[in-house]
Every structure is written in C-alpha cells, then in structure tokens.
Scaffold this motif. Structure first.
Motif, PDB file in Angstrom:
ATOM      1  N   GLU A  97       8.586  12.264  -6.991  1.00 15.91           N
ATOM      2  CA  GLU A  97       9.241  11.452  -5.990  1.00 15.91           C
ATOM      3  C   GLU A  97       8.296  10.347  -5.332  1.00 15.91           C
ATOM      4  O   GLU A  97       8.908   9.094  -5.148  1.00 15.91           O
ATOM      5  N   SER A  98       6.999  10.318  -5.617  1.00 22.91           N
ATOM      6  CA  SER A  98       6.169   9.176  -5.103  1.00 22.91           C
ATOM      7  C   SER A  98       6.421   7.919  -6.230  1.00 22.91           C
ATOM      8  O   SER A  98       6.372   6.932  -5.844  1.00 22.91           O
ATOM      9  N   ASP A  99       6.581   8.358  -7.379  1.00 22.99           N
ATOM     10  CA  ASP A  99       6.809   7.271  -8.388  1.00 22.99           C
ATOM     11  C   ASP A  99       8.301   6.676  -8.115  1.00 22.99           C
ATOM     12  O   ASP A  99       8.426   5.294  -8.298  1.00 22.99           O
ATOM     13  N   LEU A 100       9.380   7.392  -7.536  1.00 24.97           N
ATOM     14  CA  LEU A 100      10.401   6.966  -7.069  1.00 24.97           C
ATOM     15  C   LEU A 100      10.352   5.950  -6.209  1.00 24.97           C
ATOM     16  O   LEU A 100      10.988   4.908  -5.830  1.00 24.97           O
ATOM     17  N   LYS A 101       9.632   6.307  -5.045  1.00 21.71           N
ATOM     18  CA  LYS A 101       9.309   5.355  -3.986  1.00 21.71           C
ATOM     19  C   LYS A 101       8.660   4.062  -4.419  1.00 21.71           C
ATOM     20  O   LYS A 101       8.814   2.967  -3.780  1.00 21.71           O
ATOM     21  N   GLU A 111       0.033  -0.843  -4.786  1.00 22.70           N
ATOM     22  CA  GLU A 111      -1.187  -0.135  -4.553  1.00 22.70           C
ATOM     23  C   GLU A 111      -1.585   0.544  -3.200  1.00 22.70           C
ATOM     24  O   GLU A 111      -2.037   1.251  -2.874  1.00 22.70           O
ATOM     25  N   CYS A 112      -0.765  -0.099  -2.171  1.00 26.60           N
ATOM     26  CA  CYS A 112      -0.731   0.262  -1.000  1.00 26.60           C
ATOM     27  C   CYS A 112      -0.313   1.693  -0.809  1.00 26.60           C
ATOM     28  O   CYS A 112      -0.621   2.685  -0.212  1.00 26.60           O
ATOM     29  N   LEU A 113       0.848   2.013  -1.553  1.00 32.22           N
ATOM     30  CA  LEU A 113       1.466   3.056  -1.458  1.00 32.22           C
ATOM     31  C   LEU A 113       0.707   4.175  -2.352  1.00 32.22           C
ATOM     32  O   LEU A 113       0.677   5.186  -1.776  1.00 32.22           O
ATOM     33  N   GLU A 150       3.876   3.121   3.872  1.00 29.73           N
ATOM     34  CA  GLU A 150       4.707   2.182   3.565  1.00 29.73           C
ATOM     35  C   GLU A 150       3.915   1.116   2.703  1.00 29.73           C
ATOM     36  O   GLU A 150       2.498   0.973   2.879  1.00 29.73           O
ATOM     37  N   GLY A 151       4.313   0.452   1.852  1.00 32.26           N
ATOM     38  CA  GLY A 151       3.757  -0.646   0.814  1.00 32.26           C
ATOM     39  C   GLY A 151       3.275  -1.700   1.615  1.00 32.26           C
ATOM     40  O   GLY A 151       2.635  -2.621   1.098  1.00 32.26           O
ATOM     41  N   ASP A 152       3.865  -1.936   2.832  1.00 30.52           N
ATOM     42  CA  ASP A 152       3.523  -3.480   3.605  1.00 30.52           C
ATOM     43  C   ASP A 152       2.577  -2.874   4.616  1.00 30.52           C
ATOM     44  O   ASP A 152       2.501  -3.835   5.597  1.00 30.52           O
ATOM     45  N   SER A 153       1.886  -1.877   4.755  1.00 30.87           N
ATOM     46  CA  SER A 153       1.139  -1.575   5.707  1.00 30.87           C
ATOM     47  C   SER A 153      -0.545  -1.812   5.601  1.00 30.87           C
ATOM     48  O   SER A 153      -1.440  -1.374   6.119  1.00 30.87           O
ATOM     49  N   CYS A 154      -0.692  -2.707   4.428  1.00 30.90           N
ATOM     50  CA  CYS A 154      -1.943  -2.881   3.994  1.00 30.90           C
ATOM     51  C   CYS A 154      -2.123  -4.400   4.151  1.00 30.90           C
ATOM     52  O   CYS A 154      -1.279  -5.300   3.934  1.00 30.90           O
ATOM     53  N   PRO A 155      -3.265  -4.964   4.469  1.00 31.75           N
ATOM     54  CA  PRO A 155      -3.662  -6.367   4.360  1.00 31.75           C
ATOM     55  C   PRO A 155      -3.466  -7.150   3.309  1.00 31.75           C
ATOM     56  O   PRO A 155      -2.659  -8.429   3.341  1.00 31.75           O
ATOM     57  N   ALA A 156      -3.508  -6.796   1.818  1.00 29.29           N
ATOM     58  CA  ALA A 156      -3.049  -7.361   0.820  1.00 29.29           C
ATOM     59  C   ALA A 156      -1.692  -7.643   0.836  1.00 29.29           C
ATOM     60  O   ALA A 156      -1.324  -8.802   0.440  1.00 29.29           O
ATOM     61  N   SER A 157      -0.950  -6.706   1.437  1.00 27.81           N
ATOM     62  CA  SER A 157       0.572  -6.899   1.185  1.00 27.81           C
ATOM     63  C   SER A 157       1.007  -7.844   2.298  1.00 27.81           C
ATOM     64  O   SER A 157       1.929  -8.519   1.975  1.00 27.81           O
TER      65      SER A 157
END
Length: 129
Positions: A40-44, A67-69, A75-82
């Motif tokens: 499921e993490s790959d699907l996310k 990379e954040c996920l 969430e993938g947009d919760s990291c500074p690089a995102s």
C-alpha cells in the motif's frame, strides 16, 4: 501485490511502473519467486506522483515528495525539500501567467486595430471572412 495489480489500482501501466523503478522513484523489491512485490505504501507513492504530474510537475520534480513519503512522513509535501519545489513551481507558473497576459494583450491590440478596418478578405477566393 504484483506489478499488474499495482498498475491497475494506480490507473497506470506496468511499463510506467518499470520506468519509475528505473528512475529510483519506486522501490524494486522482489519476492522469493523473483516477481516484483509492492504494498500500500507503493500505491501511495504512485498516487503522489500522478497527482503532481496532473498539476504539471515533471517526473524529477516529484522526487522530493516521494522521498518525504519514504522517510515516514504521512504526506509527501510535509518536508522542506517538497515545499521548496512548490515555491519554485509557483514562481514558474507566475512567470508563465505573465507571459500569457502579454501575448493576450498583443492579440487584443491587433484585433482592435483590425476592427476599424474593412473586413479582411480571404486571399484564395477574395471573399470576406
């Protein structure tokens, strides 16, 4: 799950998944039988990539979100690089909007200039357009 099921659930093709794997965006895990194995993490991850691409991000721009996920963030947009990618994309879009406004204004000027003249003639049949 195997590659075909993941592709179906993500709304993409197995070829695309193999490509993402070759680019390092999708993990390349194999089961004891040698088949690719996903969860499921790959699907996310795939859903994050697809959403960003729908927004106009190129594949490489999705990497910080992936990379954040992978690092365990919900969430993938919760990291500074995102967030940095979001900022760059907004700047890029603002510049594009400015360019489009300039083109629109130029076309408006040309149209207004033509509105006062006689109707243009079609060169082929010398008929009014």
């Amino acid at each position: 799950m195997r590659i075909g099921e993941l592709a179906a659930r993500a709304g993409t093709t197995t070829r695309t998944l193999r490509y993402y794997e070759s680019r390092g965006l999708l993990p390349a895990r194999r089961g004891d039988n040698g088949y690719r194995a996903y969860d499921e993490s790959d699907l996310k991850l795939l859903r994050q990539i697809r959403t960003l691409q729908d927004f106009g991000f190129d594949l490489e721009e999705t990497r910080p979100f992936v990379e954040c996920l992978r690092s365990g963030h919900p969430e993938g947009d919760s990291c500074p690089a995102s967030l940095a990618v979001y900022r760059r994309k907004l700047t890029e879009l603002d510049e594009l909007i400015g360019e489009l406004r300039t083109v629109r204004a130029q076309i408006g000027v040309r149209l207004a200039a033509m509105a006062g003249d006689e109707p243009p003639l079609c060169e082929l049949g010398r008929q009014e357009l």
